[in-house]
Design a protein around this motif. Structure first.
Motif, PDB file in Angstrom:
ATOM      1  N   TRP A 142      -2.238  11.511  10.121  1.00  0.00           N
ATOM      2  CA  TRP A 142      -2.256  10.264  10.896  1.00  0.00           C
ATOM      3  C   TRP A 142      -3.477  10.277  11.809  1.00  0.00           C
ATOM      4  CZ3 TRP A 142      -0.386   5.921   9.710  1.00  0.00           C
ATOM      5  CH2 TRP A 142      -0.187   4.914  10.641  1.00  0.00           C
ATOM      6  N   SER A 150      -8.485   7.349  -1.035  1.00  0.00           N
ATOM      7  CA  SER A 150      -7.369   7.205  -0.098  1.00  0.00           C
ATOM      8  C   SER A 150      -7.034   8.611   0.377  1.00  0.00           C
ATOM      9  CB  SER A 150      -6.178   6.582  -0.834  1.00  0.00           C
ATOM     10  OG  SER A 150      -5.007   6.678  -0.074  1.00  0.00           O
ATOM     11  N   SER A 200      -4.510  10.336   1.509  1.00  0.00           N
ATOM     12  CA  SER A 200      -3.349  11.056   1.004  1.00  0.00           C
ATOM     13  C   SER A 200      -3.465  11.360  -0.501  1.00  0.00           C
ATOM     14  CB  SER A 200      -2.066  10.268   1.301  1.00  0.00           C
ATOM     15  OG  SER A 200      -2.171   8.964   0.778  1.00  0.00           O
ATOM     16  N   MET A 219      -3.300   3.139  11.307  1.00  0.00           N
ATOM     17  CA  MET A 219      -3.776   4.451  11.730  1.00  0.00           C
ATOM     18  C   MET A 219      -4.960   4.301  12.685  1.00  0.00           C
ATOM     19  SD  MET A 219      -5.148   7.284   9.011  1.00  0.00           S
ATOM     20  CE  MET A 219      -3.716   7.374   8.005  1.00  0.00           C
ATOM     21  N   ASP A 234       7.154   6.769   6.220  1.00  0.00           N
ATOM     22  CA  ASP A 234       5.696   6.626   6.264  1.00  0.00           C
ATOM     23  C   ASP A 234       5.336   5.336   6.999  1.00  0.00           C
ATOM     24  OD1 ASP A 234       4.736   9.065   4.951  1.00  0.00           O
ATOM     25  OD2 ASP A 234       6.134   8.395   3.415  1.00  0.00           O
ATOM     26  N   ALA A 235       4.189   4.775   6.681  1.00  0.00           N
ATOM     27  CA  ALA A 235       3.774   3.566   7.396  1.00  0.00           C
ATOM     28  C   ALA A 235       4.468   2.360   6.777  1.00  0.00           C
ATOM     29  CB  ALA A 235       2.259   3.432   7.333  1.00  0.00           C
TER      30      ALA A 235
HETATM   31  O1  PMV Z   1      -4.102   7.924   2.905  1.00  0.00           O
HETATM   32  P1  PMV Z   1      -3.403   6.717   3.360  1.00  0.00           P
HETATM   33  O2  PMV Z   1      -4.349   5.681   3.872  1.00  0.00           O
HETATM   34  O3  PMV Z   1      -2.455   6.199   2.295  1.00  0.00           O
HETATM   35  O4  PMV Z   1      -2.495   7.113   4.639  1.00  0.00           O
HETATM   36  C1  PMV Z   1      -1.322   7.855   4.532  1.00  0.00           C
HETATM   37  C2  PMV Z   1      -0.564   7.840   5.811  1.00  0.00           C
HETATM   38  C3  PMV Z   1       0.878   8.294   5.733  1.00  0.00           C
HETATM   39  O5  PMV Z   1       1.449   7.986   4.479  1.00  0.00           O
HETATM   40  C4  PMV Z   1       1.648   7.529   6.797  1.00  0.00           C
HETATM   41  C5  PMV Z   1       1.017   9.786   6.034  1.00  0.00           C
HETATM   42  C6  PMV Z   1       0.656  10.741   4.934  1.00  0.00           C
HETATM   43  O6  PMV Z   1       0.290  11.874   5.289  1.00  0.00           O
HETATM   44  O7  PMV Z   1       0.760  10.416   3.737  1.00  0.00           O
END
Ligand code: PMV
Length: 334
Positions: A36, A152, A154, A209, A296-297
């Motif tokens: 995060w 991305s 994650s 985020m 999660d978000a």
């Molecule tokens: O990588 P993103 O932008 O999909 O962000 C992932 C953020 C959370 O899913 C909330 C936490 C995580 O570590 O996957």
């Protein structure tokens, strides 16, 4: 010697002139200790490490083949090149494979839409695995993880089955910021996906985020909290202690939501049904059922428990989609 210089030469040496048809699968992943906040936005470099569990057979299968012109299909349907999804995907492909020929990309999610799970992590991971095969790069998995991270954050954890740690790294070029599989297996551990709301998301994870880092006074406490959670979760995994793992995963998710609630304006993903389900999980636990949650978000829950508890968890939550994280193919297999 650190692995990074060899990653740099592996990435720099990849040839993008000729492609052949290739297909690859990558699983979605759920962070038990959340990522995060970024220290660098363009390369998706995180402020802290994180640790996830991949979702077995739930993920994305992507095919890439040479074509007369670029085209993109999702679930068998052509995608409008002017859509946000198409623009983000082609910008990523151009960066991952500079000087490439035109490509037809077809992608399918094996995650049931009703499970309410974002697919960008498995999507970017499957895409880099398919590109690696299509161009015959044979890059080390860590280098593919670096590429996926740029699509991305994650996604860099979706290149492996099981538990995956993402080390934050310290380099400006991000070559030491990639996923790394843990050797530990925990065949009894399960994740259940529990939907609280099916409506569209108000704010995407990337925006939430960045907004939280920029405006939440509680964000200052986040990096130290993550350090503690990472240490704890590793010892819970080593001991296969579901209570310990669950407590830490729940604390990581709720602390992350606390930072969002303190942002200005607040980011509130929880719906009334999310809060009801959180209370229900806590009540079941008080009654002796070892079940924990992470979020999660978004408004939905993911439940953590062991196989022996699955019948009780399913009867408490009839809408649950149970996942065996240890099933399914190795990422990269067709
Ligand atoms: O990588 P993103 O932008 O999909 O962000 C992932 C953020 C959370 O899913 C909330 C936490 C995580 O570590 O996957």
């Amino acid at each position: 010697m650190s692995a990074s210089p060899s990653l740099a030469s592996a990435l720099a040496g990849r040839s993008c002139a000729e492609a052949r048809a290739a297909t690859a699968f990558a699983p979605a992943n759920i962070a038990l200790v959340k990522y995060w906040g970024k220290r660098e936005a363009r390369l998706n470099l995180p402020r802290t490490g994180s640790l996830s569990l991949s979702l077995g057979t739930l993920g994305t299968t992507t095919s890439v083949e040479p074509a007369a012109q670029d085209s993109l299909a999702l679930g068998g349907e052509p995608v409008d090149p002017a859509s946000g999804f198409a623009k983000r995907l082609w910008a990523f492909v151009d960066e991952a494979a500079p000087g490439r020929p035109p490509l037809a990309v077809a992608t399918e999610n094996t995650i049931p839409t009703a499970a309410g799970l974002a697919s960008s992590a498995s999507g970017f991971a499957a895409l880099v695995l398919a590109l690696d095969r299509a161009f015959g790069w044979r890059l080390p998995r860590a280098a593919l993880s670096v590429l996926a991270r740029q699509g991305s954050g994650s996604a860099c954890r979706s290149l492996w089955r099981g538990f995956v740690a993402w080390r934050a790294g310290t380099r400006d070029d991000g070559l030491d910021s990639h996923g790394e599989p843990l050797e530990a297996r925990w065949p009894e551990l399960r994740i259940g996906l529990l939907l609280a709301d099916t409506g569209p998301k108000a704010v995407g994870s990337r925006e939430a985020m960045n907004h939280t880092v920029a405006t939440s006074p509680l964000y200052a406490a986040w990096p130290a909290a993550v350090e503690g959670h990472l240490r704890e979760i590793r010892s819970a995994i080593a001991a296969q202690d579901v209570h310990h793992l669950g407590r830490v995963a729940e604390a990581s998710a709720l602390t992350m939501h606390a930072t969002m609630l303190a942002a200005d304006p607040a980011v509130v993903y929880w719906r009334p049904e999310s809060v009801r389900l959180i209370h229900e999980v806590r009540r079941l636990r008080e009654d002796g059922l070892p079940v924990y949650l992470t979020m999660d978000a978004g408004p939905n829950l993911k439940l953590l428990y062991e196989a022996a508890s699955e019948p009780a968890v399913q009867s408490a939550f009839p809408g649950l989609t149970p996942v065996d994280p240890w099933s399914g193919p190795e990422p990269g297999e067709d």
